[in-house]
Design an enzyme around this catalytic site. Structure first.
Site, PDB file in Angstrom:
ATOM      1  N   ASN A  79     -15.359 -35.105  21.646  1.00 33.92           N
ATOM      2  CA  ASN A  79     -15.729 -34.485  20.369  1.00 33.92           C
ATOM      3  C   ASN A  79     -17.220 -34.149  20.280  1.00 33.92           C
ATOM      4  OD1 ASN A  79     -13.093 -34.728  19.570  1.00 33.92           O
ATOM      5  ND2 ASN A  79     -13.438 -36.478  18.242  1.00 33.92           N
ATOM      6  N   THR A  85     -23.696 -31.181  19.580  1.00 33.81           N
ATOM      7  CA  THR A  85     -22.922 -30.781  18.407  1.00 33.81           C
ATOM      8  C   THR A  85     -21.676 -31.656  18.284  1.00 33.81           C
ATOM      9  OG1 THR A  85     -23.700 -28.512  18.596  1.00 33.81           O
ATOM     10  CG2 THR A  85     -21.699 -28.867  17.297  1.00 33.81           C
ATOM     11  N   ILE A  86     -21.420 -32.112  17.088  1.00 32.88           N
ATOM     12  CA  ILE A  86     -20.303 -33.012  16.819  1.00 32.88           C
ATOM     13  C   ILE A  86     -19.144 -32.214  16.244  1.00 32.88           C
ATOM     14  CG2 ILE A  86     -19.572 -35.032  15.495  1.00 32.88           C
ATOM     15  CD1 ILE A  86     -22.679 -35.729  15.435  1.00 32.88           C
ATOM     16  N   CYS A  87     -17.983 -32.367  16.840  1.00 37.00           N
ATOM     17  CA  CYS A  87     -16.788 -31.644  16.407  1.00 37.00           C
ATOM     18  C   CYS A  87     -15.823 -32.614  15.723  1.00 37.00           C
ATOM     19  CB  CYS A  87     -16.108 -30.981  17.598  1.00 37.00           C
ATOM     20  SG  CYS A  87     -17.181 -29.875  18.510  1.00 37.00           S
ATOM     21  N   ILE A  88     -15.956 -32.735  14.416  1.00 34.96           N
ATOM     22  CA  ILE A  88     -15.011 -33.530  13.631  1.00 34.96           C
ATOM     23  C   ILE A  88     -14.599 -32.692  12.426  1.00 34.96           C
ATOM     24  CG2 ILE A  88     -15.809 -35.818  14.390  1.00 34.96           C
ATOM     25  CD1 ILE A  88     -17.326 -36.065  11.728  1.00 34.96           C
TER      26      ILE A  88
END
Length: 109
Positions: A79, A85-88
């Site tokens: 993620n 970059t955080i993908c949530i």
């Protein structure tokens, strides 16, 4: 509610929680739009004994626009992109009711 009132409420929440898993706060007095978080790696994970830094940039429209939240520490995780970059879903589907504490807790879990 103006941004300063909202930010002070969030700081109060963080102080009240006194969470030992992570620390969160503005990087300096007088600049409440740039924050930093330090997250301890969960004991039951490959990240145990690690401390990971996250940069948080609030904008003048916060909380109505999503803050920029990125890992400063390189981390290999499905993620997290190579640039941090955080993908949530909570960041992709931002709601003004979310707090920085809530987001950091989601990242931790």
């Amino acid at each position: 509610m103006n941004i300063n009132t909202r930010i002070w409420k969030e700081i109060e929440i963080i102080i009240e929680k006194d969470d030992k898993r992570f620390s969160i706060g503005p990087i300096s007095e007088g600049n409440y739009l740039e924050w930093i978080a330090h997250i301890k790696g969960p004991e039951d994970s490959p990240y145990r004994n690690g401390v990971f830094t996250i940069n948080i940039e609030l904008n003048n429209d916060y909380p109505f626009n999503v803050p920029l939240i990125k890992f400063n520490t390189f981390i290999f995780h499905p993620n997290i992109d190579f640039d941090g970059t955080i993908c949530i879903s909570e960041l992709e589907n931002w709601l003004p009711t979310y707090t920085i504490y809530f987001i950091i807790e989601k990242i931790y879990n």
